[in-house]
Design a protein around this motif. Structure first.
Motif, PDB file in Angstrom:
ATOM      1  N   ARG A   2       0.903  -1.535  -0.426  1.00 45.96           N
ATOM      2  CA  ARG A   2       0.259  -0.371  -0.080  1.00 45.96           C
ATOM      3  C   ARG A   2       0.922   1.131  -0.084  1.00 45.96           C
ATOM      4  O   ARG A   2       0.815   2.126   0.641  1.00 45.96           O
ATOM      5  N   ASP A   3       2.158   1.191  -0.477  1.00 47.32           N
ATOM      6  CA  ASP A   3       3.191   2.550  -0.329  1.00 47.32           C
ATOM      7  C   ASP A   3       4.308   2.710  -1.699  1.00 47.32           C
ATOM      8  O   ASP A   3       5.244   3.150  -1.649  1.00 47.32           O
ATOM      9  N   GLY A   4       3.208   2.026  -2.895  1.00 46.05           N
ATOM     10  CA  GLY A   4       4.197   1.405  -4.060  1.00 46.05           C
ATOM     11  C   GLY A   4       4.982   0.811  -4.526  1.00 46.05           C
ATOM     12  O   GLY A   4       5.856   1.129  -5.175  1.00 46.05           O
ATOM     13  N   GLY A   5       5.126  -0.390  -3.571  1.00 45.07           N
ATOM     14  CA  GLY A   5       6.291  -1.396  -3.580  1.00 45.07           C
ATOM     15  C   GLY A   5       7.068  -0.915  -2.509  1.00 45.07           C
ATOM     16  O   GLY A   5       8.456  -1.739  -2.455  1.00 45.07           O
ATOM     17  N   LEU A   6       6.819  -0.211  -1.603  1.00 45.38           N
ATOM     18  CA  LEU A   6       8.288  -0.358  -0.692  1.00 45.38           C
ATOM     19  C   LEU A   6       7.923  -1.007   0.171  1.00 45.38           C
ATOM     20  O   LEU A   6       9.049  -2.109   0.528  1.00 45.38           O
ATOM     21  N   THR A   7       6.833  -1.309   0.481  1.00 47.42           N
ATOM     22  CA  THR A   7       7.154  -3.007   1.535  1.00 47.42           C
ATOM     23  C   THR A   7       5.614  -3.244   1.237  1.00 47.42           C
ATOM     24  O   THR A   7       4.682  -3.035   0.190  1.00 47.42           O
ATOM     25  N   TRP A   8       5.661  -4.489   1.425  1.00 48.67           N
ATOM     26  CA  TRP A   8       4.829  -6.002   1.309  1.00 48.67           C
ATOM     27  C   TRP A   8       4.396  -7.224   2.388  1.00 48.67           C
ATOM     28  O   TRP A   8       5.044  -7.135   3.195  1.00 48.67           O
ATOM     29  N   VAL A   9       3.244  -7.595   2.087  1.00 49.60           N
ATOM     30  CA  VAL A   9       3.244  -7.880   3.506  1.00 49.60           C
ATOM     31  C   VAL A   9       1.828  -9.339   2.241  1.00 49.60           C
ATOM     32  O   VAL A   9       1.351  -9.314   1.315  1.00 49.60           O
ATOM     33  N   GLN A  10       2.264 -10.600   2.982  1.00 48.24           N
ATOM     34  CA  GLN A  10       1.596 -11.329   2.230  1.00 48.24           C
ATOM     35  C   GLN A  10      -0.242 -11.563   2.942  1.00 48.24           C
ATOM     36  O   GLN A  10      -0.219 -11.226   4.328  1.00 48.24           O
ATOM     37  N   LEU A  11      -0.637 -11.794   2.336  1.00 42.80           N
ATOM     38  CA  LEU A  11      -1.980 -11.738   2.474  1.00 42.80           C
ATOM     39  C   LEU A  11      -2.547 -12.877   2.312  1.00 42.80           C
ATOM     40  O   LEU A  11      -2.432 -14.373   2.515  1.00 42.80           O
TER      41      LEU A  11
END
Length: 323
Positions: free
Chosen positions: A114-123
């Motif tokens: 949700r920040d343009g690809g800076l951080t990611w989480v597995q859904l």
């Protein structure tokens, strides 16, 4: 078919390949150069996206995780929050909110940013490990409504931004999903490309109707779907006779999928047409690539076409970035 030189080029083309990583062309697809510094050696790249608001920001989905570049592909760095042992098969940036991104993998997992690809989480999406997550799309009227396509697994929908999911396969007689797009109508019109047909839904995926294209078109093994950036009524689809067939074709619809015609001039394609890209700043400039590396190009909206041999043995994805 024309083979003449074109004086000015309006885009950078990037190609994702099997075994040759990322390649770039600065002259409309006539010549290519490797852009693999920081990527795994001889990696497979099945997904590429460019951030529309941050020039030079690219994301590549490889067979060893996901990578990000901030300099137009000159260098790449791994995204550590996406498992580096998975194959990334799909990448998606929400057109209405480019801070919202998704990555689909094999084994089947879905990651979100949700920040343009800076951080990611597995859904929290539980799927059989053997499946591949091949397509993602977001409702243009509600970014919390997310659609996911699974190869030989059908479709799923979330209406709360990816926290909960439901199967939406009513009427989808072919669950082998290869591509998914949402056209900005009211309500939004969804199209799904499968291994045998294109399906359409006008009720947020509750019910699907097959277009029955085998009765009208010569090749109906579909791989990619792409709406024109300047006209939601115009759709393009790439197809062939089989995954590794010796023919391919490009179809275009001018009425949001109701009817389709071939759109490639007199160019003969010698393998399945796998991928398509349009210059969003100049939508009459369109590029499409076959599995075996044959490139189609038009700069006049399909009136005339050029073809080029890229030299790629296995081409899987093209993207077009305005220069």
């Amino acid at each position: 078919m024309q083979r003449g030189q074109i004086g000015k080029f309006e885009e950078l083309l990037y190609a994702g390949t099997i075994g040759q990583g990322v390649q770039r062309s600065r002259d409309g697809g006539e010549h290519w150069e490797a852009m693999n510094y920081g990527l795994p050696p001889q990696c497979d790249v099945r997904a590429l996206v460019a951030h529309p608001h941050h020039q030079g920001h690219l994301f590549a989905g490889t067979d060893l995780g996901c990578f990000r570049s901030q300099d137009g592909g000159l260098t790449w760095k791994p995204i550590r929050s996406i498992d580096e042992t998975v194959e990334v098969w799909s990448l998606y940036i929400c057109p209405q909110d480019p801070s919202l991104m998704f990555a689909g993998t094999h084994p089947a997992r879905l990651y979100g940013s949700r920040d343009g690809g800076l951080t990611w989480v597995q859904l929290p999406l539980e799927l059989p490990a053997t499946t591949r997550l091949t397509a993602v799309a977001v409702d243009p009227e509600d970014s919390d409504t997310v659609y996911v396509g699974i190869q030989v697994g059908g479709l799923l929908r979330s209406v709360d931004g990816g926290r909960r999911w439901e199967t939406i396969n009513e009427g989808l007689s072919d669950p082998d999903v290869h591509a998914l797009c949402v056209c900005a109508s009211s309500p939004p019109t969804l199209h799904v490309a499968t291994a045998s047909d294109i399906f359409r839904s006008r009720d947020w995926g509750e019910c699907w109707e097959p277009l029955g294209l085998k009765d009208h078109l010569p090749m109906t093994y579909f791989r990619s779907l792409l709406p024109a950036p300047d006209n939601p009524d115009v759709l393009y689809a790439t197809a062939g006779t089989a995954p590794f067939g010796d023919e391919g074709t490009l179809y275009r619809s001018l009425d949001m999928g109701a009817t389709w015609t071939r759109c490639q001039g007199d160019v003969l394609l010698q393998s399945t047409l796998w991928t398509i890209a349009i210059n969003p700043a100049h939508p009459r400039r369109l590029f499409a690539g076959t599995l075996r590396g044959q490139l189609l190009r038009t700069v006049d909206g399909g009136r005339t076409w050029q073809e080029y041999a890229t030299g790629f043995e296995d081409l899987r994805v093209l993207i077009c970035v305005p220069a």
